[in-house]
Design an enzyme around this catalytic site. Structure first.
Site, short mmCIF file in Angstrom:
data_model
loop_
_atom_site.label_atom_id
_atom_site.label_comp_id
_atom_site.label_asym_id
_atom_site.label_seq_id
_atom_site.Cartn_x
_atom_site.Cartn_y
_atom_site.Cartn_z
N LYS A 3 4.32 8.58 9.09
CA LYS A 3 4.07 7.94 10.38
C LYS A 3 5.03 8.42 11.49
CE LYS A 3 1.09 4.56 8.48
NZ LYS A 3 1.11 3.77 7.28
N ASP B 146 9.36 2.74 -0.11
CA ASP B 146 8.31 3.35 0.69
C ASP B 146 8.50 2.89 2.12
OD1 ASP B 146 6.10 4.20 2.01
OD2 ASP B 146 4.64 3.43 0.56
N TYR C 118 0.86 -1.18 0.00
CA TYR C 118 0.00 0.00 0.00
C TYR C 118 0.89 1.23 0.00
CZ TYR C 118 -3.43 3.44 1.73
OH TYR C 118 -4.24 4.54 1.88
C1 LIG Z 1 0.49 4.35 5.89
C2 LIG Z 1 1.23 4.15 4.65
C3 LIG Z 1 1.12 5.02 3.56
C4 LIG Z 1 0.12 6.14 3.52
O1 LIG Z 1 0.36 7.11 4.47
P1 LIG Z 1 -0.85 8.10 4.87
O2 LIG Z 1 -0.20 9.06 5.81
O3 LIG Z 1 -1.91 7.25 5.48
O4 LIG Z 1 -1.32 8.76 3.63
C5 LIG Z 1 1.94 4.83 2.48
N1 LIG Z 1 2.82 3.81 2.44
C6 LIG Z 1 2.95 2.95 3.46
C7 LIG Z 1 3.96 1.86 3.38
C8 LIG Z 1 2.15 3.07 4.59
O5 LIG Z 1 2.26 2.17 5.58
#
Ligand SMILES: *Cc1c(COP(=O)(O)O)cnc(C)c1O
Length: 433
Positions: free
Chosen positions: A265, A237, A142
């Site tokens: 995060k 990511d 994601y």
């Molecule tokens: C949470 C997450 C996102 C999205 O971040 P948001 O702040 O919710 O938009 C993107 N990539 C990874 C790997 C994530 O865990």
């Protein structure tokens, strides 16, 4: 949970599903979500006064526990100086220096307000830099909810069973190549099929959004070698893994230097914050230096910078004790519960990297989205409900990684194992009925 149910009914008249992010609605596990009114350390309290031991940590950010005094103080002091200016502040460079110290591959970066913005902007930059349109992502990974990335995107989508998403035109995703994770042959095939057309490969170096799935030995190294050979960029990511698996994220523990990295995060210490960064020659293509447009009214917001500096600053200062402690407590919890499952005769595969882990209710190894999705989600739901009743809050989906933080210690390990013993017995009983 009477008050929580009332609050949920009220919220449902105002917010679709009563939530602002779908997995919060607990649809995959049933019951209905507790409404949280307060949190401290490893614990959350709901509107009815119930206390929960927290294993989702606001989906990752709360590595120092809730309401960590140094973070609260930093945010309070920043708020008193004014919450937003829409102009440059010294704190942006302060946090940027910390990020660069933790992630040597990041020479320059830009702050944004979410992980979604970070990945979306990184892809735009990679396309501009390489003059190519296609990109590769992996099933179950994601990368936020922007259109082109909402293809086989795990977590919320897997939980809800939505294929991609309605409202995303096919034309928008025609350059998105979704491949199975941990499968290098698939990547080689895509690069030969789309010769000189692939701008980048974006990957969660350790998948968190299909539950925790570590890379096979050599997988990330192979991604690095192939992208370098093909003139494509490698984007890690690390929105979830950054500052979590190690101070320098997955790229540190696996020894890989990506071209670009996305963060979020933990970076914002619980406030809305993300960043993307990497090689300076790529980052210099961003406006105002270059032709790639990217902007944000609240990017680099002073409150987010303050919470980020307090959080990342603590991690830098105490890295030598924090990460070994997280490893030790997470191992005790993850392996302890795995042992209880074995004793109860419940088939569970435990995946863990540092303080990120998932108990998959399946006997088989989980190495990609397909193997994850063969888990028994009704067993997971029963386990989740039993744990919630015992005051342990797990992420409300089989396909979300659990986290813990520095506020989790011996007492929390004991409480978790006591709750899990009962919960696993309940799951076992479910089977024989
Ligand atoms: C949470 C997450 C996102 C999205 O971040 P948001 O702040 O919710 O938009 C993107 N990539 C990874 C790997 C994530 O865990």
């Amino acid at each position: 949970m009477q008050l929580s149910r009332q609050l949920q009914r009220r919220a449902e008249t105002l917010l679709p599903g009563g939530v602002d992010s779908p997995v919060r609605a607990f649809r995959a596990v049933g019951g209905g979500p507790p409404f949280v009114v307060r949190a401290e350390g490893a614990y959350l309290w709901d509107a009815d006064g119930n206390r929960y031991l927290d294993y989702f940590g606001s989906w990752g950010p709360m590595i120092l526990g809730h309401a960590a005094p140094q973070v609260v103080k930093a945010v309070q002091e920043a708020a008193a100086r004014g919450v937003s200016f829409g102009a440059s502040t010294p704190t942006e460079a302060d946090l940027a220096e910390m990020v660069r110290q933790a992630f040597p591959s990041i020479e320059m970066l830009r702050f944004v307000s979410s992980g979604t913005e970070a990945t979306m902007s990184a892809i735009r930059l990679a396309r501009a830099f390489t003059h190519r349109k296609h990109f590769i992502k992996f099933e179950g990974c994601y990368h936020g909810h922007s259109d082109a990335l909402l293809v086989k995107a795990g977590s919320g989508i897997a939980t809800l069973g939505i294929p991609g998403s309605a409202g995303v035109p096919e034309e928008t995703i025609q350059h998105t190549i979704a491949l199975p994770y941990n499968d290098i042959a698939a990547v080689e095939q895509a690069f030969s099929r789309y010769k000189d057309q692939i701008a980048c490969v974006i990957v969660e170096p350790v998948v968190g959004n299909a539950g925790c799935i570590p890379p096979n030995p050599g997988y990330l190294k192979a991604l690095r070698a192939i992208t370098a050979r093909e003139g494509a960029l490698l984007i890690f990511d690390e929105v979830m893994t950054g500052f979590r698996l190690a101070l320098g994220g997955a790229q540190d523990i696996y020894g890989i230097q990506p071209d670009m990295t996305c963060l979020g995060k933990i970076l914002g210490g619980g406030l809305p914050c993300g960043a993307f960064g990497g090689r300076a020659d790529i980052m210099r293509m961003l406006a105002p230096l270059g032709p790639v447009y990217q902007a944000g009214t609240l990017s680099g917001n002073p409150l987010a910078m303050a919470a980020g500096i307090a959080t990342v600053g603590t991690l830098i200062e105490r890295r030598d004790t924090i990460y070994p402690q997280l490893e030790q407590v997470a191992a005790a919890v993850a392996e302890g519960v795995a042992g209880l499952a074995r004793k109860a005769g419940v088939a569970v595969t435990t995946n863990r990297v540092g303080s990120m882990f998932t108990w998959f209710f399946t006997a088989d190894p989980v190495i990609d989205y397909d193997s994850a999705s063969r888990s028994n989600t009704s067993q997971f739901a029963a386990f989740h409900r039993a744990m919630t009743e015992s005051g342990v809050w797990l992420p409300p989906s089989q396909f979300e990684a659990a986290f813990l933080g520095t506020a989790h210690g011996e007492e929390e390990i004991r409480a978790t194992l006591a709750a899990a013993k009962e919960a696993m017995d309940r799951v076992a009983a479910l089977e024989t009925h």
